[in-house]
Motif scaffolding. Structure first.
Motif, PDB file in Angstrom:
ATOM      1  N   VAL B  94       0.846  -1.198   0.000  1.00  0.00           N
ATOM      2  CA  VAL B  94       0.000   0.000   0.000  1.00  0.00           C
ATOM      3  C   VAL B  94       0.881   1.248   0.000  1.00  0.00           C
ATOM      4  N   ALA B  95       1.982   1.212   0.774  1.00  0.00           N
ATOM      5  CA  ALA B  95       2.909   2.354   0.799  1.00  0.00           C
ATOM      6  C   ALA B  95       3.536   2.551  -0.587  1.00  0.00           C
ATOM      7  N   GLU B  98       1.054   4.284  -2.702  1.00  0.00           N
ATOM      8  CA  GLU B  98       0.990   5.711  -2.342  1.00  0.00           C
ATOM      9  C   GLU B  98       2.169   6.465  -2.937  1.00  0.00           C
ATOM     10  N   SER B  99       3.350   5.820  -2.936  1.00  0.00           N
ATOM     11  CA  SER B  99       4.541   6.480  -3.495  1.00  0.00           C
ATOM     12  C   SER B  99       4.412   6.673  -5.009  1.00  0.00           C
ATOM     13  N   GLY B 101       1.690   7.631  -6.300  1.00  0.00           N
ATOM     14  CA  GLY B 101       0.694   8.675  -6.485  1.00  0.00           C
ATOM     15  C   GLY B 101      -0.732   8.179  -6.615  1.00  0.00           C
ATOM     16  N   VAL B 102      -0.965   6.948  -6.196  1.00  0.00           N
ATOM     17  CA  VAL B 102      -2.327   6.405  -6.272  1.00  0.00           C
ATOM     18  C   VAL B 102      -3.255   7.215  -5.353  1.00  0.00           C
ATOM     19  N   LYS B 103      -4.416   7.578  -5.864  1.00  0.00           N
ATOM     20  CA  LYS B 103      -5.323   8.474  -5.135  1.00  0.00           C
ATOM     21  C   LYS B 103      -6.235   7.754  -4.148  1.00  0.00           C
ATOM     22  N   TYR B 105      -7.303   3.603  -2.393  1.00  0.00           N
ATOM     23  CA  TYR B 105      -7.084   2.163  -2.334  1.00  0.00           C
ATOM     24  C   TYR B 105      -8.282   1.521  -1.643  1.00  0.00           C
ATOM     25  N   THR B 118     -14.456   6.542  -2.451  1.00  0.00           N
ATOM     26  CA  THR B 118     -13.052   6.612  -2.898  1.00  0.00           C
ATOM     27  C   THR B 118     -12.953   7.263  -4.278  1.00  0.00           C
TER      28      THR B 118
END
Lengths: 152, 127
Positions: B94-95, B98-99, B101-103, B105, B118
Motif C-alpha cells: 500500500v505504501a 501511495e509512493s 501517487g495512487v489516489k 485504495y 473513494t
C-alpha cells in the motif's frame, strides 16, 4: 494443515463469503457434510513471499451458481455459463487467499498472489476427500464445500 | 457532462459489479471503458480521454503496478488519478502504491459505499 492454518482458513472464508455474497459459512467437524451430488469446481490459487503455498476451494455446481448469482446480484442464475462461474470463483478464491495470508503472516509481509486456476472434479472424488485430515469442510446454504491450504 | 472512467481487471465478474455500482452512484459518468490487463489499458489510454483509472493489481500480461508506473512516466497520462481495488493487504504494498501517487485504495471485498466514496475523493469531489 496446522490448527492455526485451519483456523485462519475458516476465518478468511467466513469473512469473505459474508462480505461478498452475504452467506454465512458453517464449519463442519470431521467432514460431517452432505455428499456432493454433482460435479464440482476446484479452484486453486498459489502465493509466494515469506512463505509459499497453495489454497484450494471445492464448490459443487449448484453452490457455484448461487455464489456467482450473488456476486453479480442476479436473482435468476439460469443464464450463467461456466466461464462466468469460473471467473466468479477465481475472484472469490483470490479474495479469500488475500485475507488468509494477511491473517497468517500479518500486514507487514509482502506476498504475490498468482492467478487462480479452475479444474473440474467429479462428485465421487470430492466425497472421498471430505474425511481427509488436511481438508476443511463447510456448508453454505446447505451445500457442502471444502477448502485446504498447503504451505511450503 | 460526466466523467470517463477506465476499469482494469481480468475478472469480468468484478468489472460487471463495478459497472453496476457506478451506474447506481451519484457520480456523473459519461463513459466507462474496460480493459483486462495493463497492456489493454494503455492502448485505451493512448486513444481515449479518461478522467479516472480504477485498476486491480493481480492481472496477466501486465499487472497494476506496472500499469501505474508506466502511466507515471508518460507526460500525457501521469496526471490521471488512479484508484486501486485489490486483495493486497500488505502495508508495504500500500505504501508503494501511495509512493506512485495512487489516489485511493479499496481492499476486496468492497462495498458500493466504499467504492463511491473513494472515486469521489479521487476525482477531487466531496464525499
Amino acid at each position: 494443515m496446522s490448527a492455526l492454518e485451519r483456523g485462519f482458513l475458516s476465518e478468511s472464508i467466513g469473512h469473505v463469503f459474508l462480505s461478498l455474497v452475504s452467506l454465512p459459512v458453517r464449519n463442519a467437524e470431521n467432514g460431517a457434510i452432505p455428499d456432493m451430488r454433482t460435479d464440482a469446481f476446484n479452484v486453486r490459487i498459489e502465493f509466494t513471499g515469506e512463505r509459499s503455498g497453495e489454497l484450494g476451494i471445492i464448490v459443487e455446481r449448484p453452490l457455484a451458481y448461487l455464489l456467482t448469482g450473488r456476486i453479480l446480484g442476479l436473482s435468476d442464475t439460469q443464464g450463467l455459463d461456466d466461464a462466468m462461474i469460473e471467473d466468479a470463483l477465481k475472484e472469490l478464491a483470490n479474495v479469500v487467499c488475500g485475507h488468509f495470508v494477511t491473517l497468517m503472516f500479518g500486514y507487514a509481509s509482502v506476498f504475490r498472489i498468482l492467478l487462480p486456476r479452475v479444474f473440474s472434479i467429479g462428485c465421487i472424488a470430492c466425497n472421498a476427500l471430505k474425511n481427509k485430515e488436511d481438508v476443511c469442510s463447510f456448508t453454505v446454504d446447505g451445500h457442502p464445500m471444502m477448502a485446504m491450504v498447503r504451505l511450503r | 457532462m460526466g466523467y470517463s472512467i477506465l476499469l482494469v481487471d481480468d475478472s469480468n465478474v468484478v468489472k460487471a459489479v463495478l459497472m453496476k455500482i457506478l451506474a447506481a452512484s451519484t457520480i456523473p459518468i459519461e463513459k466507462v471503458y474496460d480493459a483486462s490487463n495493463g497492456v489493454e489499458a494503455l492502448k485505451i489510454l493512448g486513444s481515449s480521454s479518461v478522467d479516472l483509472v480504477i485498476t486491480d493489481i493481480n492481472m496477466p500480461h501486465m499487472d497494476g503496478f506496472e500499469l501505474i508506473e508506466r502511466m507515471r512516466l508518460d507526460m500525457m497520462l501521469q496526471r490521471i488519478p488512479v484508484v486501486v481495488i485489490s486483495t493486497e493487504g500488505s502495508l508495504t504494498r500500500v505504501a508503494h502504491l501511495e509512493s506512485l501517487g495512487v489516489k485511493g485504495y479499496v481492499r476486496k471485498p468492497f462495498t458500493a459505499q466504499e467504492i463511491e466514496r473513494t472515486i469521489t475523493e479521487a476525482l477531487g469531489g466531496q464525499e
